[in-house]
Structure formats: C-alpha cells, structure tokens
Write a protein that holds these residues in place. Structure first.
Motif, PDB file in Angstrom:
ATOM      1  N   HIS A   1      52.924  40.882  51.383  1.00 25.74           N
ATOM      2  CA  HIS A   1      53.041  41.013  49.924  1.00 25.74           C
ATOM      3  C   HIS A   1      51.704  41.463  49.345  1.00 25.74           C
ATOM      4  O   HIS A   1      50.635  41.036  49.792  1.00 25.74           O
ATOM      5  N   LEU A   2      51.753  42.323  48.332  1.00 28.21           N
ATOM      6  CA  LEU A   2      50.542  42.869  47.736  1.00 28.21           C
ATOM      7  C   LEU A   2      49.592  41.788  47.222  1.00 28.21           C
ATOM      8  O   LEU A   2      48.380  41.893  47.409  1.00 28.21           O
ATOM      9  N   VAL A   3      50.122  40.732  46.611  1.00 29.50           N
ATOM     10  CA  VAL A   3      49.214  39.701  46.089  1.00 29.50           C
ATOM     11  C   VAL A   3      48.478  38.982  47.210  1.00 29.50           C
ATOM     12  O   VAL A   3      47.326  38.579  47.040  1.00 29.50           O
ATOM     13  N   ARG A   4      49.098  38.846  48.349  1.00 34.05           N
ATOM     14  CA  ARG A   4      48.424  38.221  49.490  1.00 34.05           C
ATOM     15  C   ARG A   4      47.299  39.130  49.995  1.00 34.05           C
ATOM     16  O   ARG A   4      46.201  38.676  50.319  1.00 34.05           O
ATOM     17  N   LYS A   5      47.561  40.423  50.039  1.00 30.52           N
ATOM     18  CA  LYS A   5      46.539  41.390  50.472  1.00 30.52           C
ATOM     19  C   LYS A   5      45.354  41.392  49.503  1.00 30.52           C
ATOM     20  O   LYS A   5      44.194  41.437  49.930  1.00 30.52           O
ATOM     21  N   ILE A   6      45.641  41.325  48.215  1.00 30.41           N
ATOM     22  CA  ILE A   6      44.572  41.283  47.211  1.00 30.41           C
ATOM     23  C   ILE A   6      43.767  39.994  47.356  1.00 30.41           C
ATOM     24  O   ILE A   6      42.535  40.013  47.305  1.00 30.41           O
ATOM     25  N   ASP A   7      44.454  38.900  47.551  1.00 28.13           N
ATOM     26  CA  ASP A   7      43.783  37.612  47.714  1.00 28.13           C
ATOM     27  C   ASP A   7      42.847  37.613  48.923  1.00 28.13           C
ATOM     28  O   ASP A   7      41.777  37.020  48.884  1.00 28.13           O
ATOM     29  N   GLN A   8      43.249  38.281  49.986  1.00 26.63           N
ATOM     30  CA  GLN A   8      42.416  38.367  51.187  1.00 26.63           C
ATOM     31  C   GLN A   8      41.231  39.300  50.989  1.00 26.63           C
ATOM     32  O   GLN A   8      40.169  39.097  51.568  1.00 26.63           O
ATOM     33  N   ALA A   9      41.385  40.314  50.147  1.00 19.44           N
ATOM     34  CA  ALA A   9      40.352  41.332  49.983  1.00 19.44           C
ATOM     35  C   ALA A   9      39.323  41.002  48.910  1.00 19.44           C
ATOM     36  O   ALA A   9      38.183  41.456  48.990  1.00 19.44           O
ATOM     37  N   ILE A  10      39.703  40.227  47.920  1.00 23.83           N
ATOM     38  CA  ILE A  10      38.835  40.009  46.763  1.00 23.83           C
ATOM     39  C   ILE A  10      38.562  38.529  46.544  1.00 23.83           C
ATOM     40  O   ILE A  10      39.481  37.723  46.474  1.00 23.83           O
ATOM     41  N   ASP A  11      37.288  38.197  46.412  1.00 25.02           N
ATOM     42  CA  ASP A  11      36.880  36.844  46.053  1.00 25.02           C
ATOM     43  C   ASP A  11      36.645  36.842  44.541  1.00 25.02           C
ATOM     44  O   ASP A  11      35.679  37.430  44.051  1.00 25.02           O
ATOM     45  N   PHE A  12      37.531  36.222  43.819  1.00 24.77           N
ATOM     46  CA  PHE A  12      37.488  36.245  42.357  1.00 24.77           C
ATOM     47  C   PHE A  12      36.456  35.290  41.766  1.00 24.77           C
ATOM     48  O   PHE A  12      36.314  35.220  40.544  1.00 24.77           O
ATOM     49  N   ASP A  13      35.715  34.572  42.577  1.00 24.54           N
ATOM     50  CA  ASP A  13      34.729  33.619  42.063  1.00 24.54           C
ATOM     51  C   ASP A  13      33.636  34.293  41.232  1.00 24.54           C
ATOM     52  O   ASP A  13      33.005  33.635  40.400  1.00 24.54           O
ATOM     53  N   PHE A  14      33.415  35.583  41.405  1.00 11.69           N
ATOM     54  CA  PHE A  14      32.391  36.283  40.620  1.00 11.69           C
ATOM     55  C   PHE A  14      32.696  36.219  39.123  1.00 11.69           C
ATOM     56  O   PHE A  14      31.790  36.322  38.293  1.00 11.69           O
ATOM     57  N   VAL A  15      33.969  36.028  38.782  1.00 11.76           N
ATOM     58  CA  VAL A  15      34.378  35.968  37.375  1.00 11.76           C
ATOM     59  C   VAL A  15      33.675  34.811  36.663  1.00 11.76           C
ATOM     60  O   VAL A  15      33.241  34.941  35.518  1.00 11.76           O
ATOM     61  N   TYR A  16      33.535  33.684  37.344  1.00 13.91           N
ATOM     62  CA  TYR A  16      32.921  32.505  36.721  1.00 13.91           C
ATOM     63  C   TYR A  16      31.503  32.788  36.239  1.00 13.91           C
ATOM     64  O   TYR A  16      31.115  32.374  35.153  1.00 13.91           O
ATOM     65  N   ASP A  17      30.717  33.503  37.034  1.00 11.88           N
ATOM     66  CA  ASP A  17      29.353  33.833  36.619  1.00 11.88           C
ATOM     67  C   ASP A  17      29.344  34.757  35.408  1.00 11.88           C
ATOM     68  O   ASP A  17      28.508  34.615  34.512  1.00 11.88           O
ATOM     69  N   LEU A  18      30.269  35.704  35.376  1.00  9.46           N
ATOM     70  CA  LEU A  18      30.310  36.659  34.265  1.00  9.46           C
ATOM     71  C   LEU A  18      30.720  36.013  32.938  1.00  9.46           C
ATOM     72  O   LEU A  18      30.271  36.446  31.883  1.00  9.46           O
ATOM     73  N   VAL A  19      31.566  35.008  32.991  1.00 11.64           N
ATOM     74  CA  VAL A  19      32.098  34.423  31.744  1.00 11.64           C
ATOM     75  C   VAL A  19      31.466  33.087  31.367  1.00 11.64           C
ATOM     76  O   VAL A  19      31.814  32.527  30.340  1.00 11.64           O
ATOM     77  N   LYS A  20      30.533  32.592  32.166  1.00 14.13           N
ATOM     78  CA  LYS A  20      30.008  31.235  31.954  1.00 14.13           C
ATOM     79  C   LYS A  20      29.437  31.014  30.550  1.00 14.13           C
ATOM     80  O   LYS A  20      29.543  29.920  30.015  1.00 14.13           O
ATOM     81  N   ASP A  21      28.873  32.031  29.937  1.00 17.37           N
ATOM     82  CA  ASP A  21      28.304  31.869  28.600  1.00 17.37           C
ATOM     83  C   ASP A  21      29.375  31.808  27.510  1.00 17.37           C
ATOM     84  O   ASP A  21      29.070  31.521  26.358  1.00 17.37           O
TER      85      ASP A  21
END
Length: 118
Positions: free
Chosen positions: A11-31
């Motif tokens: 499934h595409l969402v599983r492939k995306i989950d394996q390819a991308i670590d979304f944790d970078f979002v937290y640093d960008l929005v922390k302020d």
C-alpha cells in the motif's frame, strides 16, 4: 487482529511511512505550539499526513478526507490512529492553518522536504 496486519505491504501509505521520517515536522513547528498553554492540540504530523492523504488520493475536500480516514484502515494506520480513536473534525485543519501557519512558509518547507525524501 491488529490494524497493522490489515494494511497491505504494498500500500502506498506503507511505502511512504517507510521512506519518510516525519519527525522533522516537530522542529519546524515548535515555535507555533505551546506545551503548557490551553488544551492539547492535534499532533502536527497527523495534520500533515491528513493533507498528504487528501492530495495523494485525489480527495476533493478536508471534510471528505476525514470521512475517508474514518473508514479506511490504511489511512488510520498511516496517521497513527487505532480502530476506536476519534478522527479530528474536518475544521481542525482549517483552524490550525489560520492560527498557526497563516503568513508563514511552513507548509511549503514541510512539503518540499517530503518531496525531497520521497
């Protein structure tokens, strides 16, 4: 049966989950988030993943996206919600956008990063 077992390996969402670590979002929005003021907010990664689902699967509106997430096991798995967890109301995205991201380039930064990693 666990939610994870119901999402096909290809499934595409599983492939995306394996390819991308979304944790970078937290640093960008922390302020733009406060950990000690007001009620807890919806996880910003969940909001980004909801928009990503909308875009990737050609869903016309956030209202329809929420309806799809409520009934689609793969989408629930992707945003990290279990069978019984209530999906955020469709207006939550709009309110968060206006309150936190309006007049910023945060969305562009996040989605350019996702494109680079994909």
């Amino acid at each position: 049966m666990a939610l994870d077992e119901l999402v096909p390996e290809d499934h595409l969402v599983r492939k995306i989950d394996q390819a991308i670590d979304f944790d970078f979002v937290y640093d960008l929005v922390k302020d733009h988030y406060s950990s000690d003021n007001g009620r807890p907010s919806v996880d910003p990664v969940v909001l980004i993943k909801m928009v990503l689902i909308q875009y990737l699967f050609g869903i016309r509106s956030m209202r329809q996206t929420i309806k799809e997430i409520e009934t689609n096991v793969a989408y629930r798995w992707f945003i990290g919600y279990g069978f019984s967890e209530k999906i955020p109301h469709f207006s939550t995205f709009g309110k968060n956008y206006v309150r936190r991201f309006h007049d910023t380039d945060l969305f562009e930064q996040i989605f350019y990063r996702i494109l680079r990693e994909a």
